[in-house]
Design an enzyme around this catalytic site. Structure first.
Site, mmCIF file in Angstrom:
data_model
loop_
_atom_site.group_PDB
_atom_site.id
_atom_site.type_symbol
_atom_site.label_atom_id
_atom_site.label_comp_id
_atom_site.label_asym_id
_atom_site.label_seq_id
_atom_site.Cartn_x
_atom_site.Cartn_y
_atom_site.Cartn_z
ATOM 1 N N LYS A 252 0.809 -1.224 0.000
ATOM 2 C CA LYS A 252 0.000 0.000 0.000
ATOM 3 C C LYS A 252 0.840 1.271 0.000
ATOM 4 O O LYS A 252 2.023 1.264 0.339
ATOM 5 C CB LYS A 252 -0.974 -0.019 1.185
ATOM 6 C CG LYS A 252 -2.169 -0.937 0.913
ATOM 7 C CD LYS A 252 -3.223 -0.870 1.987
ATOM 8 C CE LYS A 252 -4.393 -1.791 1.603
ATOM 9 N NZ LYS A 252 -5.394 -1.869 2.679
ATOM 10 N N ARG B 148 -3.767 -9.933 5.338
ATOM 11 C CA ARG B 148 -4.169 -9.950 3.917
ATOM 12 C C ARG B 148 -2.991 -9.452 3.089
ATOM 13 O O ARG B 148 -2.667 -8.269 3.119
ATOM 14 C CB ARG B 148 -5.397 -9.069 3.716
ATOM 15 C CG ARG B 148 -5.905 -9.015 2.276
ATOM 16 C CD ARG B 148 -7.109 -8.083 2.148
ATOM 17 N NE ARG B 148 -7.548 -7.991 0.771
ATOM 18 C CZ ARG B 148 -7.014 -7.151 -0.125
ATOM 19 N NH1 ARG B 148 -6.039 -6.332 0.208
ATOM 20 N NH2 ARG B 148 -7.467 -7.130 -1.364
HETATM 21 C C1 8Y4 Z 1 -0.989 -2.011 -4.330
HETATM 22 C C2 8Y4 Z 1 -1.762 -3.135 -4.223
HETATM 23 C C3 8Y4 Z 1 -1.405 -0.836 -3.748
HETATM 24 C C4 8Y4 Z 1 -2.966 -3.077 -3.543
HETATM 25 C C5 8Y4 Z 1 -2.590 -0.784 -3.073
HETATM 26 C C6 8Y4 Z 1 -3.381 -1.916 -2.957
HETATM 27 C C7 8Y4 Z 1 -8.111 -4.173 2.231
HETATM 28 C C8 8Y4 Z 1 -9.166 -4.951 1.766
HETATM 29 C C9 8Y4 Z 1 -8.238 -3.909 0.106
HETATM 30 C C10 8Y4 Z 1 -7.831 -4.165 3.627
HETATM 31 C C11 8Y4 Z 1 -9.658 -5.702 3.870
HETATM 32 C C12 8Y4 Z 1 -5.327 -2.725 -1.719
HETATM 33 C C13 8Y4 Z 1 -10.200 -5.382 -0.455
HETATM 34 C C14 8Y4 Z 1 -6.653 -2.195 -1.353
HETATM 35 N N1 8Y4 Z 1 -7.534 -3.539 1.177
HETATM 36 N N2 8Y4 Z 1 -9.936 -5.711 2.566
HETATM 37 N N3 8Y4 Z 1 -9.239 -4.762 0.430
HETATM 38 N N4 8Y4 Z 1 -8.642 -4.955 4.400
HETATM 39 N N5 8Y4 Z 1 -10.395 -6.442 4.717
HETATM 40 N N6 8Y4 Z 1 -4.570 -1.774 -2.305
HETATM 41 O O1 8Y4 Z 1 -6.959 -3.488 4.147
HETATM 42 O O2 8Y4 Z 1 -5.002 -3.858 -1.537
HETATM 43 S S1 8Y4 Z 1 -7.961 -3.363 -1.523
#
Ligand code: 8Y4
Length: 276
Positions: A222, A256
């Site tokens: 992130k 996660r």
């Molecule tokens: C690169 C890759 C940069 C991914 C940003 C991201 C969470 C979640 C997401 C979380 C839960 C993400 C669906 C965002 N984040 N579900 N989901 N908790 N429960 N961004 O923190 O991965 S998506």
């Protein structure tokens, strides 16, 4: 005992950290992890994560990135169902990341063991669909909506406000008939939070624990890690490992992550020291 998560076909022992592998079915090219509509690639990635020691998989076809194109219900279902079917007997619990009640219903019917909802079952009908199933749910905090959440996040006390929100959503879920042993909670790193808010949440994560409910966190790749290290998305794994180790020390029980093998290695070290 507390910390057993009843998750569809599975009962997961969350006394020890569980690793949830991310299988991204969006077209998201920025994060470099989206399989789009290619079900075969996504299924193979999921199977590889199981080999690497994932305890569960999180399948998501709804992009939450600010400014991402909206995915229609039909497209979300078309992307999820073949992958749920393909991974149904992979041996670990299948979580589906969605906020849409109709997607929840179809995913659970197809074999999903858990609903991971960044909107904490706020859509009309969502609570009832999970209540009528055996699926677990992750209730996550978000300030605002994915489109606007990073515009101007504001809190007086981010930890108190996130804790209050999670307690309210747990109460709503329980009233709707979802037993506590099927619920986990998540502060939602990056969802309507500045870097300072995310750091404060991680530092004081222990205060967010709801007694008996596993705490799930996701910081993998992130922006907060990019801001701290100056690294691009694909180079953030070591920072993510550090963040998730710190989170487990403060009570997190489900991680996660994109990098399942590395996270399992880190947890093996944590476990050896904690168990001694
Ligand atoms: C690169 C890759 C940069 C991914 C940003 C991201 C969470 C979640 C997401 C979380 C839960 C993400 C669906 C965002 N984040 N579900 N989901 N908790 N429960 N961004 O923190 O991965 S998506």
């Amino acid at each position: 005992m507390a910390e057993n998560l009843h998750c569809g076909r599975f009962v997961l022992n969350a006394e020890r950290p569980l690793v949830m592998g991310i299988v991204n079915l969006t077209d998201d090219s920025f994060s470099g992890d989206g399989f789009g509509a290619n079900a075969v690639l996504a299924i193979n990635r999921g199977l590889q994560m199981v080999e690497q020691g994932a305890h569960m998989l999180d399948l998501g076809a709804e992009s939450t990135r600010p400014g991402a194109e909206v995915v229609s219900l039909q497209q979300e279902v078309d992307r999820l169902l073949p992958v749920i079917e393909g991974l149904r007997y992979c041996g670990v619990a299948l979580s589906v990341d969605t906020s849409k009640p109709e997607v929840m219903r179809l995913a659970i019917n197809a074999g999903a063991d858990m609903i991971n909802d960044i909107a904490a079952l706020s859509a009309p009908g969502a609570l009832d669909i999970v209540a009528a199933s055996q699926a677990a749910v992750c209730l996550m905090h978000m300030q605002g909506t994915p489109e606007t959440m990073q515009a101007n996040p504001h809190y007086v006390d981010v930890v108190a406000e996130v804790a209050e929100f999670l307690a309210e959503r747990v109460a709503a879920a329980e009233i709707a008939g979802i037993p506590l042993n099927r619920i986990c909670v998540d502060p939602g790193f990056g969802f309507g939070k500045t870097l300072e808010h995310n750091i404060e949440l991680l530092r004081r994560l222990a205060e967010l624990r709801v007694p008996g409910l596993p705490l799930l966190v996701g910081m993998s790749r992130k922006t907060m890690l990019g801001l701290l290290t100056g690294r691009a998305t694909a180079e953030r794994m070591p920072a993510g490992i550090a963040a998730h180790v710190l989170a487990v020390f403060r009570g997190a029980r489900i991680l996660r992550v994109h990098d399942v093998a590395a996270t399992r290695d880190a947890m093996a070290v944590v476990q050896a020291v904690e168990d001694y």
